[in-house]
Design a protein around this motif. Structure first.
Motif, PDB file in Angstrom:
ATOM      1  N   SER A 169       0.826  -1.202   0.000  1.00 39.77           N
ATOM      2  CA  SER A 169       0.000   0.000   0.000  1.00 39.77           C
ATOM      3  C   SER A 169       0.867   1.261   0.000  1.00 39.77           C
ATOM      4  O   SER A 169       2.042   1.216   0.336  1.00 39.77           O
ATOM      5  CB  SER A 169      -0.886  -0.004   1.249  1.00 39.77           C
ATOM      6  OG  SER A 169      -1.638  -1.189   1.327  1.00 39.77           O
ATOM      7  N   ASN A 170       0.245   2.373  -0.405  1.00 43.11           N
ATOM      8  CA  ASN A 170       0.791   3.729  -0.252  1.00 43.11           C
ATOM      9  C   ASN A 170       1.852   4.121  -1.268  1.00 43.11           C
ATOM     10  O   ASN A 170       2.307   5.260  -1.255  1.00 43.11           O
ATOM     11  CB  ASN A 170       1.376   3.924   1.165  1.00 43.11           C
ATOM     12  CG  ASN A 170       0.451   3.436   2.246  1.00 43.11           C
ATOM     13  OD1 ASN A 170      -0.750   3.676   2.190  1.00 43.11           O
ATOM     14  ND2 ASN A 170       0.991   2.728   3.228  1.00 43.11           N
ATOM     15  N   ALA A 171       2.276   3.214  -2.143  1.00 37.66           N
ATOM     16  CA  ALA A 171       3.338   3.560  -3.090  1.00 37.66           C
ATOM     17  C   ALA A 171       2.795   4.299  -4.311  1.00 37.66           C
ATOM     18  O   ALA A 171       3.370   5.299  -4.754  1.00 37.66           O
ATOM     19  CB  ALA A 171       4.083   2.305  -3.534  1.00 37.66           C
ATOM     20  N   MET A 172       1.677   3.817  -4.852  1.00 39.25           N
ATOM     21  CA  MET A 172       1.113   4.492  -6.033  1.00 39.25           C
ATOM     22  C   MET A 172       0.708   5.915  -5.691  1.00 39.25           C
ATOM     23  O   MET A 172       0.167   6.184  -4.611  1.00 39.25           O
ATOM     24  CB  MET A 172      -0.102   3.718  -6.562  1.00 39.25           C
ATOM     25  CG  MET A 172       0.282   2.524  -7.427  1.00 39.25           C
ATOM     26  SD  MET A 172      -1.123   1.835  -8.344  1.00 39.25           S
ATOM     27  CE  MET A 172      -1.440   3.140  -9.540  1.00 39.25           C
ATOM     28  N   TYR A 173       0.995   6.821  -6.622  1.00 41.35           N
ATOM     29  CA  TYR A 173       0.689   8.250  -6.471  1.00 41.35           C
ATOM     30  C   TYR A 173       1.484   8.885  -5.336  1.00 41.35           C
ATOM     31  O   TYR A 173       1.166   9.988  -4.890  1.00 41.35           O
ATOM     32  CB  TYR A 173      -0.813   8.473  -6.264  1.00 41.35           C
ATOM     33  CG  TYR A 173      -1.664   7.738  -7.284  1.00 41.35           C
ATOM     34  CD1 TYR A 173      -1.560   8.048  -8.643  1.00 41.35           C
ATOM     35  CD2 TYR A 173      -2.532   6.724  -6.909  1.00 41.35           C
ATOM     36  CE1 TYR A 173      -2.313   7.368  -9.592  1.00 41.35           C
ATOM     37  CE2 TYR A 173      -3.290   6.032  -7.851  1.00 41.35           C
ATOM     38  CZ  TYR A 173      -3.182   6.358  -9.187  1.00 41.35           C
ATOM     39  OH  TYR A 173      -3.923   5.681 -10.126  1.00 41.35           O
ATOM     40  N   ASN A 174       2.506   8.188  -4.871  1.00 39.31           N
ATOM     41  CA  ASN A 174       3.362   8.737  -3.818  1.00 39.31           C
ATOM     42  C   ASN A 174       4.842   8.569  -4.157  1.00 39.31           C
ATOM     43  O   ASN A 174       5.501   9.501  -4.552  1.00 39.31           O
ATOM     44  CB  ASN A 174       3.038   8.071  -2.464  1.00 39.31           C
ATOM     45  CG  ASN A 174       1.700   8.506  -1.920  1.00 39.31           C
ATOM     46  OD1 ASN A 174       1.473   9.693  -1.699  1.00 39.31           O
ATOM     47  ND2 ASN A 174       0.803   7.566  -1.720  1.00 39.31           N
ATOM     48  N   MET A 175       5.360   7.335  -4.014  1.00 41.92           N
ATOM     49  CA  MET A 175       6.800   7.115  -4.158  1.00 41.92           C
ATOM     50  C   MET A 175       7.162   6.331  -5.422  1.00 41.92           C
ATOM     51  O   MET A 175       8.324   6.087  -5.679  1.00 41.92           O
ATOM     52  CB  MET A 175       7.327   6.360  -2.944  1.00 41.92           C
ATOM     53  CG  MET A 175       7.023   7.025  -1.614  1.00 41.92           C
ATOM     54  SD  MET A 175       7.452   5.960  -0.220  1.00 41.92           S
ATOM     55  CE  MET A 175       6.176   4.697  -0.357  1.00 41.92           C
ATOM     56  N   MET A 176       6.194   5.920  -6.202  1.00 44.47           N
ATOM     57  CA  MET A 176       6.444   5.028  -7.322  1.00 44.47           C
ATOM     58  C   MET A 176       7.008   5.776  -8.529  1.00 44.47           C
ATOM     59  O   MET A 176       6.632   6.921  -8.797  1.00 44.47           O
ATOM     60  CB  MET A 176       5.148   4.309  -7.695  1.00 44.47           C
ATOM     61  CG  MET A 176       5.310   3.178  -8.689  1.00 44.47           C
ATOM     62  SD  MET A 176       3.726   2.377  -9.071  1.00 44.47           S
ATOM     63  CE  MET A 176       3.401   1.525  -7.542  1.00 44.47           C
TER      64      MET A 176
END
Length: 471
Positions: free
Chosen positions: A263-270
């Motif tokens: 979780s949390n990677a897309m639209y953030n750190m990817m």
């Protein structure tokens, strides 16, 4: 002799009859359990609560449920308590289709709409949550991994299990993906480990860094991509294609809901290129996507392919869960106090307290330190027992004061620190050290009180006189 033989025969016959009766009772009980588990004697009833112009909905998720609870899985009693409290406060569970219609058609939701889910497709999660769902008439989504459903490991639910659950009305099906695998992994000593299947990881402490299969390019020991953009695209797309094939074989259906791992990677750190490949495949295959796991509320402006769900940790207090939900929305959510008579003996500031005869569970407000002060006099000597049982990383601490002497006990990055207000040097023990000295270690700071004894793993007893304040 004949008489004795006759008595023996009669006794044996009685034993046989008793044994047969007990066996029949056991078979009936087992049969009832199987029927209830497989065929579901009870069925979900659509709630009669009228929909209104709710601004959004709350989504919560549990990684797993077991009999008594563990570091990863919530216990069934704790789950029952939390969901009962949500029911008492007016929450109504909603389906995947209601979320889809809310965003695509503007269809109203209940005032306190709750999307409830369980992840990892575990059999025990289904078994130990079913009674609570039936009791509360709650609907939930079970997220699974496609390859686990085809495995022979009975720890995971099969396609037939999921179908029976869905037929009962209490469950819907969702997916966490095809399989869980790590890439770009490094050992604590810096050695490059490359790609590792999750099932082959027996001890995560032996991996210092890793990423998930869909989150990045495959990289070499210098973190330089070792595949082209086209190869990355093909690898990720093939993974989604395999997932669809596994779910739809033998007449099955691809779930509407997806919760990507991690979780949390897309639209953030990817990486942008990797993100676009995931986004294209997700929007092609699914109707809604839960991307984050640290927030609970989704308003009407949220992207249906970037939804929030709050993953409840087993060690969270009930008030911690409620407070996060309250802080993120304008919903009327009340904290729990437990035993009100005991609660009246304490003044709780900058947070909330839940009181039972055995314990006080304190939950702080965001970025504050909660304190509880006893308003009546304690006996000359009293024992305060505290468990530090949260996450290993970060800091957990407790301060005790009788108005004259103050002592602070902290667990910081797996080290136990003890200090007094008088400025004496802190005492530090590695967790691995004090675990070996159970019942042998006694720590007394350079003041007469308090006396602090380490009893066992992460547990501290503090003996302190008169009135106390717990911070």
């Amino acid at each position: 002799m004949a008489k004795n033989k006759e008595l023996n025969v009669k006794a044996k016959n009685r034993h046989k009859v008793i044994r047969t009766i007990l066996e029949v009772i056991a078979i009936i009980a087992a049969g009832f359990f199987v029927i209830k588990s497989v065929f579901f004697l009870y069925h979900y009833e659509e709630p009669k609560a009228a929909a209104n112009d709710a601004k959004g909905f709350v989504a919560i998720s549990y990684f797993g449920v077991d009999r008594s609870g563990s570091t990863k899985h919530i216990g069934r009693e704790q789950l029952n308590k939390q969901l009962n409290i949500l029911k008492e406060q007016g929450f109504t569970t909603i389906s995947q289709q209601q979320i889809i219609d809310f965003y695509n058609k503007g269809t109203p939701l209940p005032e306190k709409a709750l999307f409830l889910s369980f992840e990892d497709g575990r059999t025990d999660s289904s078994i130990f949550s079913q009674a609570t769902l039936e009791e509360l008439n709650f609907k939930a989504t079970m997220f699974t991994y496609a390859d686990n459903m085809q495995s022979k490991d009975n720890k995971f639910l099969t396609t037939k299990d999921i179908q029976a659950m869905v037929d009962s009305g209490y469950w819907e099906h969702g997916t966490n993906g095809n399989h869980l695998s790590y890439i770009n992994a490094y050992a604590p000593n810096g050695n490059y480990l490359g790609e590792i299947a999750e099932k082959n990881v027996t001890d995560k402490t032996k991996i210092e860094y890793y990423n998930h299969f869909l989150m990045d390019y495959l990289r070499d020991e210098y973190m330089i991509p070792k595949e082209t953009n086209e190869e990355m695209d093909m690898r990720l797309t093939n993974e989604y294609t395999k997932m669809k094939k596994l779910y739809t074989q033998d007449g099955g259906a691809l779930p509407k809901a997806y919760a990507i791992m991690h979780s949390n990677a897309m639209y953030n750190m990817m990486d942008d290129s990797v993100e676009k490949v995931n986004e294209r495949n997700i929007q092609h295959l699914f109707s809604l996507h839960f991307n984050t796991n640290y927030q609970s509320y989704n308003d009407a402006e949220q992207n249906i392919y970037n939804l929030n769900r709050l993953q409840i940790a087993p060690f969270w207090s009930t008030n911690h869960m409620l407070l996060k939900m309250k802080d993120e929305s304008d919903l009327d959510i009340k904290m729990v106090t437990g035993n009100k008579k005991l609660a009246n003996d304490w003044i709780v500031e900058q947070g909330y307290g839940e009181f039972t005869k055995q314990q006080i569970i304190l939950t702080s407000e965001a970025s504050k330190e909660v304190s509880a002060t006893l308003t009546k006099k304690w006996p000359a000597q009293s024992i305060v027992e505290a468990d530090f049982n949260g996450a290993i990383m970060g800091t957990q601490s407790m301060t005790l004061s009788d108005g004259v002497v103050k002592a602070k006990i902290s667990l910081q990055k797996n080290k136990l620190l003890i200090a007094t207000e008088n400025g004496y040097k802190k005492t530090s023990f590695k967790k691995s050290t004090y675990q070996k000295l159970i019942g042998k270690m006694k720590i007394t700071p350079l003041v007469k009180q308090p006396i602090i004894r380490i009893l066992k793993r992460s547990k501290v007893l503090v003996s302190i006189p008169r009135r106390i304040q717990i911070i």
